[in-house]
Enzyme design. Structure first.
Site, PDB file in Angstrom:
ATOM      1  CG  LEU A   1      -1.407   3.963  -6.653  1.00 36.07           C
ATOM      2  CD1 LEU A   1      -1.534   4.844  -7.888  1.00 36.07           C
ATOM      3  CD2 LEU A   1       0.009   4.005  -6.102  1.00 36.07           C
TER       4      LEU A   1
ATOM      5  N   GLY B   1      -4.402  -4.849   5.656  1.00 39.31           N
ATOM      6  CA  GLY B   1      -3.440  -4.671   6.739  1.00 39.31           C
ATOM      7  C   GLY B   1      -3.697  -3.398   7.515  1.00 39.31           C
TER       8      GLY B   1
ATOM      9  CG  ASN C   1      -8.492   4.619   3.500  1.00 38.84           C
ATOM     10  OD1 ASN C   1      -7.392   4.793   2.984  1.00 38.84           O
ATOM     11  ND2 ASN C   1      -8.790   3.505   4.140  1.00 38.84           N
TER      12      ASN C   1
ATOM     13  CB  SER D   1      -0.905  -0.013   1.245  1.00 43.10           C
ATOM     14  OG  SER D   1      -1.762   1.097   1.253  1.00 43.10           O
TER      15      SER D   1
ATOM     16  CG  ASP E   1     -11.166  -1.687   4.491  1.00 35.95           C
ATOM     17  OD1 ASP E   1     -11.409  -2.380   5.495  1.00 35.95           O
ATOM     18  OD2 ASP E   1     -10.146  -0.973   4.424  1.00 35.95           O
TER      19      ASP E   1
END
Length: 369
Positions: free
Chosen positions: A163, A292, A192, A136, A240
């Site tokens: 990315l 992770g 995110n 990442s 996620d």
């Protein structure tokens, strides 16, 4: 299983380079290491909670308090009947706090498996002895800096580049990386939660770059929005933060909100629920990969074992230790042909280095069981 005591050890490790996402920039990894001591073995795990509640509502000081004052008393009430499989049911009355529950379940599972001589991989159902590694890449100050970083990771042997993106740092960085390194490189992006459905047409501008996936473009609770976005863009959507349980995974799949899932064991309450998410996704033909949280070797060992399950068919963020740390808390995980070896020893399969652990320890609380 008879537990004698549980230690909560706060540690702080410097990162080799700052790591920036749409949530902020990290220069160090501050976390809580949990050690469970039983009559037959000891188990280790690390918390994924961060110092501030930015990735999710949990944060380190709050997590430590919940573990000490609310979760451990409930586990203590189980007595010697307590096993890793009983942790989830025993803690079910406590609403939320999946990362706090996960770190206890994992440490107890590590001790349990060490006592019986079984590895994490064997217990979870691993089918591979090594897993492909991705990396990442955080948001950077310039495209030149980004290209240099990606080149370095490819030289190290990483098989997939992810990315981090945010508004103002998305189309041009992706274009530059794709043009520089070619169409054969496995490339994906992670937002995110930085966008909204109003950005759909803008995000569609990433479609020509043949990305593996676009990870969590919108808010965690916006499954409907992700389903609508999936109708506008051709890049596969990966969830996620939205997935905290196998039930969440089933709902997201049914709504058409994702075609890939990033499984982070700490986010979903532990490795047992992570395995259930793997199974639900596999039953619906949805591939998964292992995310992770800047883990040290303690957390990385268990993640690598999980990533060896059959439906983990995409490279995960299971990077080598050197991606984040000059000195890990265990013997370092090292890339070999773009892969990491799955530990085969009992439990998580790695030993904590006591001298290193002592050097990075900030505080410790010992709780009699």
């Amino acid at each position: 299983m008879k537990i004698e005591k549980i230690e909560l050890r706060r540690v702080c490790l410097p990162l080799v380079t700052p790591f920036r996402t749409s949530f902020g920039t990290s220069t160090e990894r501050e976390t809580t290491i949990v050690r469970v001591v039983t009559a037959d073995a000891e188990g280790w795990a690390e918390s994924a909670a961060e110092p501030e509640p930015l990735y999710g509502p949990e944060f380190l000081d709050g997590a430590d308090l919940v573990i000490r004052d609310h979760l451990i008393p409930r586990l203590r009430a189980e007595g010697e009947a307590l096993t890793a499989e009983r942790v989830g049911p025993a803690l079910a009355a406590v609403t939320g706090h999946p990362m706090s529950k996960a770190v206890l379940e994992t440490a107890i599972l590590d001790a349990q498996l060490k006592a019986s001589g079984v590895s994490f991989g064997q217990y979870l159902g691993a089918v591979r002895d090594r897993v492909p590694a991705g990396v990442s890449v955080g948001i950077m100050d310039s495209i030149d800096e980004l290209l240099a970083a990606v080149a370095g990771y490819l030289d190290e042997g990483y098989l997939r580049i992810k990315l981090k993106i945010e508004p103002g740092w998305d189309i041009e960085p992706v274009r530059a990386v794709r043009e520089r390194f070619g169409d054969e490189m496995l490339l994906q992006v992670d937002a995110n939660t930085a966008y909204t459905l109003a950005d759909a047409r803008h995000l569609a501008r990433l479609d020509p770059f043949d990305l593996l996936l676009m990870e969590q473009p919108m808010a965690a609770d916006d499954l409907l929005g992700h389903a609508r976005l999936a109708q506008v863009i051709s890049t596969p959507i990966c969830l996620d933060e939205s997935i905290e349980s196998a039930r969440d995974a089933a709902s997201a799949i049914a709504l058409g909100a994702c075609s890939v899932i990033n499984v982070k064991p700490a986010r979903v309450g532990g490795y047992l629920e992570a395995r259930r998410i793997h199974d639900v996704a596999a039953a619906h033909g949805i591939p998964v990969w292992c995310g992770g949280m800047l883990e040290t070797g303690i957390g990385r060992a268990a993640n690598v074992a999980l990533a060896a399950l059959p439906n983990f068919v995409m490279p995960g963020d299971t990077s080598a230790s050197s991606r984040y740390y000059e000195q890990d808390l265990t013997a370092p995980f090292v890339l070999d042909g773009g892969h990491l070896e799955v530990p085969t020893g009992p439990g998580i399969g790695v030993e904590v280095l006591p001298d290193v652990l002592a050097q990075v320890t900030v505080s410790m609380t010992e709780i009699a069981f």
